[in-house]
Write an enzyme that holds these catalytic residues in place. Structure first.
Site, short mmCIF file in Angstrom:
data_model
loop_
_atom_site.label_atom_id
_atom_site.label_comp_id
_atom_site.label_asym_id
_atom_site.label_seq_id
_atom_site.Cartn_x
_atom_site.Cartn_y
_atom_site.Cartn_z
N LYS A 210 0.87 -1.19 0.15
CA LYS A 210 -0.10 -0.03 0.04
C LYS A 210 0.97 1.10 0.01
CE LYS A 210 -4.50 0.56 0.56
NZ LYS A 210 -5.49 -0.43 -0.09
N1 GLU Z 1 -6.89 -0.17 -3.66
C1 GLU Z 1 -7.77 -1.50 -3.87
C2 GLU Z 1 -7.81 -2.32 -2.86
O1 GLU Z 1 -7.81 -1.78 -1.55
C3 GLU Z 1 -6.85 -1.97 -5.22
C4 GLU Z 1 -5.72 -2.51 -4.95
C5 GLU Z 1 -5.08 -2.98 -6.42
O2 GLU Z 1 -5.94 -2.98 -7.48
O3 GLU Z 1 -3.95 -3.36 -6.39
O4 GLU Z 1 -8.15 -3.50 -2.91
#
Ligand code: GLU
Length: 418
Positions: A104
């Site tokens: 993240k």
């Molecule tokens: N931000 C999204 C999540 O929390 C997508 C993450 C991604 O596509 O890598 O799952």
């Protein structure tokens, strides 16, 4: 941040570790991220001055593949929050059985007042700062709160400039022109739609079940439209300014048009309700699709739905979760109900790495079958072990990460020793 997401993620890991009777070294590896950086992000404002804001990128686990997870721009972003969210991404990708780990990123900023050129300067600067950490085989960012395809295109382009290599698989959630996948923009909603229908069938809810969706961003707005098109009655909707209610069902497209013109759903011609009252509306299905911590203990006491599908990350506090469990409300946890986005991100990454383009139908079929499989796995483990769905999801996800760690770490340790 209204809840401590890092604590929530650690509680997730600990619950699974206890259930799986994990030993010390597994727990130690899972409780802390593999790699984590804090960076300074200078950007140029429209009046020509330079502002500096903090940014982060955390790779929690690469045991099952490159770290994967979104990038959020929000004033409440902290290193702890990003670490917690990265941890949950590891569980999410493992639960979905994707060949990916968890990561993240984020920048502590309120992007709402920034112009397009300021946003571009900020995103490109952040990309330069984290360029050494990310890559298609190491850590692959994506959209999250307040970021979308525009930001991902800037990341892909800036990364190509910095490295001198055309490398679309370094980031997902790009526009189609920049190598994005069909179906990525609606993927979180589409994945949650499959989860809602499959769970509603298991609980014997009626075909025209009443739904309340909290949050009218990318996930909430698309999901509400999809569920209404499927014949469910969307009786409540909200955004950050407040909620609206119509027991006969709202016209979701018309609400979307009101929001586009007037800035909020509350200007729609319907009864306006407070955020608390929205959660307490008579309904069968409640979908929290806003930010984390949106449902606390007191609010959980008032929920009338039989099914809660967590389209946002961490929407229920731990206390709320316990209350809902006590009251017999079925909660499909975020690591499954919000996993549509990362699943189609994985498809995008695979298309980029293989130089392929999949049709919209192909993406949709693969997504729904993955969601159905993960839900079946989850329900089976929950029933077999007598666990709530959230703990079962952690057991399944953490169990898969541990299998990968065992293969990898023990082999390396053995090689070093011999
Ligand atoms: N931000 C999204 C999540 O929390 C997508 C993450 C991604 O596509 O890598 O799952």
């Amino acid at each position: 941040m209204t809840i401590d997401l890092h604590q929530l993620a650690l509680a997730t890991i600990d619950a699974a570790a206890d259930e799986l009777a994990l030993d010390g070294w597994h727990r130690a590896l899972l409780r802390r991220p593999e790699r984590s950086i804090s960076v300074q992000v200078p950007y140029v404002t429209d009046d020509g001055s330079v502002e500096v804001v903090p940014g982060y990128r955390v790779a929690h686990s690469t045991a099952r593949g490159p770290a994967k997870g979104g990038t959020r721009f929000h004033p409440d972003v902290t290193p702890e929050e990003v670490t917690g969210l990265a941890t949950l991404m590891s569980v999410k990708t493992a639960l979905m059985n994707l060949p990916l780990g968890g990561g993240k990123g984020g920048i502590t900023i309120d992007p709402k007042g920034l112009s397009e050129t300021e946003l571009e300067s900020l995103t490109r600067s952040y990309t330069r700062a984290i360029a050494g950490q990310i890559g298609p085989q190491t850590d692959v960012p994506a959209p999250d709160v307040n970021t979308d395809a525009r930001h991902m295109d800037w990341i892909a382009d800036e990364y190509a400039r910095v490295t001198g290599r055309h490398c679309p698989g370094v980031v997902t959630g790009k526009s189609l022109a920049a190598g994005g996948s069909l179906g990525r923009d609606t993927a979180t909603a589409a994945g949650c739609r499959t989860v809602v229908h499959a769970s509603a069938r298991r609980l014997g809810l009626p075909a025209d079940a009443r739904v309340v969706v909290q949050g009218f961003g990318n996930a909430g707005a698309h999901l509400a439209a999809m569920l209404a098109a499927d014949g469910l009655r969307v009786v409540g909707l909200s955004d950050s300014r407040g909620g609206i209610h119509d027991p006969n069902g709202l016209d979701v497209a018309a609400v979307g048009a009101t929001k586009a013109t007037h800035g909020s759903v509350v200007h729609h011609d319907a009864e306006v309700v407070s955020p608390d009252d929205l959660l307490a509306l008579p309904c069968d299905i409640l979908v929290p699709a806003a930010l984390e911590g949106a449902i606390d203990r007191a609010q959980a006491e008032t929920v009338q739905a039989r099914l809660v599908a967590e389209a946002a990350n961490g929407p229920c506090t731990a206390a709320a979760d316990a209350v809902l469990a006590d009251r017999g409300v079925t909660v499909v946890p975020d690591v499954l109900a919000s996993a549509g986005g990362v699943t189609v991100s994985c498809f995008e990454w695979q298309q980029n790495e293989r130089g392929e383009r999949w049709s919209a139908q192909d993406v949709a079929t693969r997504l729904s079958s993955r969601m159905e499989c993960a839900l079946d796995d989850l329900w089976r483990v929950a029933e077999r072990r007598g666990l709530p769905l959230r703990t079962a999801a952690c057991v399944l996800g953490v169990g898969r990460i541990v299998e990968a760690l065992d293969r990898r770490e023990l082999t390396v340790t053995h090689e070093l020793a011999s």
